[in-house]
Design an enzyme around this catalytic site. Structure first.
Site, PDB file in Angstrom:
ATOM      1  CD  GLU A 172      -3.165  -0.899   0.032  1.00  0.00           C
ATOM      2  OE1 GLU A 172      -3.084   0.173  -0.529  1.00  0.00           O
ATOM      3  OE2 GLU A 172      -3.497  -1.966  -0.292  1.00  0.00           O
ATOM      4  N   GLY A 173       2.075   1.320  -0.833  1.00  0.00           N
ATOM      5  CA  GLY A 173       3.055   2.319  -0.709  1.00  0.00           C
ATOM      6  C   GLY A 173       3.928   2.186   0.333  1.00  0.00           C
TER       7      GLY A 173
END
Length: 579
Positions: free
Chosen positions: A435-436
């Site tokens: 998610e980053g």
């Protein structure tokens, strides 16, 4: 084997005493008929039963068995099927869904706590309903009415599940260079071709259909991230009755063999003329996907907190039970529990202080998201947007650190699978990456959340905190006032520098802000204590832990401040070939 008991007391303390959300719910027209304190507590207690009895006891077995790919089908640990059905039958998959499409409409501040329980029980299992909830957010905000009416009821009910398909083998976080294409069909649909990797819950038999949200590029797409569109691609195309019909051109190429979360099917998905349907406007897919990121990043934080909570509970129990050494040396022939050892107490207090501040912080961010949603409150939305990179990055960093420290409490036994601590370390490690990555979260926080508006939202928040500390002081929180003042000063100083320097300072700056906001969380905890409502032991534990945070953890901010005063431009002074 590690055990787990949901921290209901601390959860309700945060909901009703620290943030007084039951009062907010009863004054909001959209929530007052849906939720109040007794209902919220009953929901938490019922969720706890499923997590404690049907998921947590079997997480080690799920880790050992993992997800298996055979002849194009993915099989999961056996108990996942029964546990998932329990979630479906109890309505848990629809908890935060829009009531217009069959959801229960519960606020994020409540559903976030159920997320934490699921993550404590088994992060890998939590991803199956978690990805579906994220897909629902994107569809609710960007799909047309027909699409929402077709897909959301079955996603909320748990009959179908959802994924997000972003990453490609050559394009990790740089989505602008993706190669997956979408060409228009005569019937208004699109033919998608390409491959995606790292697709969580990409293939399984928990549900009768899987709804993939896929980023791809149209033939006339502009270059870079501005040319990305979002498509809905079902595993099975719908038949005339709206059920799962013939198989679409989506297949699983392989599943990853990972360090942890082995029960989660992490797939390579191949799209071969797969029929898809455009969601939102052409070339606006990335912004469509980002609308759900505030919710997803808070869910990532819940993974860090959930793992840390279970790790703490087991380390504490072990420390009280394990007889080793003689702390007092009162009897040379009698061993004493290791909880008397100063280093063990230090590790436990550090974990406890960060966990409880983290829970208060997550509740705060969730409440801001709720107020932005239900009240259309601009300030709440701006602050939620500011704080979500912290929820993702700092909470997962602290979650990993907590699991490592808890493992250390066990000594050699923590390194052995039997006790379950090494699994928590392995499972939670991914939360800092997907998610980053947390480095990307820090850059987003520094450049897009703070520098982009010249610190306006952050300074406004710091002003409100400073005013609150003056109007309602607490003697234990006195160091926080100076920390807030120092944060304002260093932020002002940093904002005078170029972005290349700010990028180098991003991780330290996010950590600095995080420690100070965790201090604010402990201040809020102290101010919420009430002898007429809380037991003396609860008040004593909270007070002691708060004092520990302010005296032994908050001073880390001073060191980070000193680091930030040394220009990060030196990062760029060493030639790459000399590393």
């Amino acid at each position: 084997m590690s055990s787990y008991q949901a921290p209901i007391t601390d959860m309700t303390f945060n909901l009703f005493d620290v943030w007084q959300l039951d009062q907010y719910w009863q004054t909001n027209g959209q929530l007052q008929d849906l939720i109040e304190a007794d209902t919220a507590k009953a929901i938490l207690e019922e969720a706890a039963k499923i997590c404690e009895q049907q998921i947590a006891p079997y997480s080690a077995d799920a880790d050992q068995r993992g997800a298996q790919l055979t002849d194009g089908k993915v099989s999961l640990p056996t108990h996942y099927y029964t546990a998932y059905q329990s979630l479906v039958e109890g309505g848990w998959t629809s908890l935060s869904g829009d009531p217009q499409y069959g959801g229960m409409g519960m606020p994020k501040a409540l559903s976030m706590m159920v997320d934490e329980m699921l993550c404590s029980s088994d992060i890998a299992f939590s991803l199956y309903p978690g990805l579906t909830a994220g897909a629902c957010v994107a569809l609710l905000q960007h799909a047309d009415d027909t699409t929402k009416q077709t897909y959301l009821p079955k996603l909320y009910s748990g009959e179908w599940s959802g994924t997000m398909c972003l990453t490609e083998s050559h394009a990790g976080s740089d989505l602008g260079i993706m190669r997956t294409t979408a060409k228009p069909n005569a019937d208004g649909s699109y033919a998608l071709n390409g491959s995606k990797i790292f697709i969580t819950a990409g293939e399984h038999e928990l549900t009768s259909n899987i709804i993939h949200l896929v980023l791809a590029k149209l033939p006339d797409a502009p270059a870079g991230s501005r040319g990305i569109s979002l498509f809905l691609v079902p595993k099975y195309l719908l038949d005339a009755n709206g059920g799962a019909g013939v198989r679409n051109g989506v297949s699983v190429g392989s599943i990853e063999h990972k360090m942890g979360i082995n029960g989660s099917a992490t797939c390579v998905l191949n799209f071969d003329d797969a029929k898809g349907f455009l969601i939102g406007e052409p070339h606006r897919g990335l912004s469509c996907m980002f609308t759900m990121m505030n919710y997803e990043r808070l869910s990532m934080g819940s993974q860090g907190l959930g793992a840390a909570e279970r790790a703490y509970q087991n380390a504490l129990a072990y420390a009280k039970d394990r007889l080793q050494g003689r702390i007092t040396e009162s009897d040379a022939n009698k061993a004493e529990p290791i909880i008397g050892h100063p280093d063990v107490q230090r590790m436990l207090l550090n974990i406890k202080a960060m966990n409880e501040a983290g829970r208060t912080f997550a509740t705060w961010v969730a409440a801001l998201l709720d107020k932005s949603k239900y009240d259309n409150c601009v300030v709440s939305g701006q602050r939620a947007n500011l704080l979500t990179p912290i929820a993702k990055a700092f909470m997962t960093d602290q979650g990993f650190d907590a699991c490592v420290s808890a493992q250390q409490v066990f000594g050699g036994h923590g390194y052995v699978k039997e006790w379950g601590m090494e699994q928590l370390v392995r499972d939670v490690r991914i939360a800092q990456i997907y998610e980053g990555t947390n480095g990307i979260q820090a850059a987003d926080f520094m450049l897009r959340k703070v520098a982009a508006d010249k610190g306006t939202v952050l300074f406004s928040l710091l002003d409100d905190i400073a005013d609150e500390l003056i109007e309602k002081p607490h003697v234990s929180a006195a160091p926080l006032t100076k920390a807030v003042t120092d944060l304002r000063a260093i932020t002002t100083q940093l904002l005078q520098k170029e972005n290349v320097v700010l990028a180098g300072a991003a991780c330290d700056f996010l950590a600095l802000v995080s420690y100070i906001l965790y201090g604010y969380m402990w201040y809020k905890n102290l101010m919420a204590l009430d002898t007429s409502k809380h037991s003396s032991s609860f008040i004593d534990a909270k007070t002691h832990t708060a004092n520990w945070f302010f005296s032994r953890i908050l001073p880390r901010a001073t060191g980070i401040n000193a680091t930030l005063n040394n220009d990060s431009v030196m990062l760029y002074n060493l030639a790459h070939e000399n590393y």
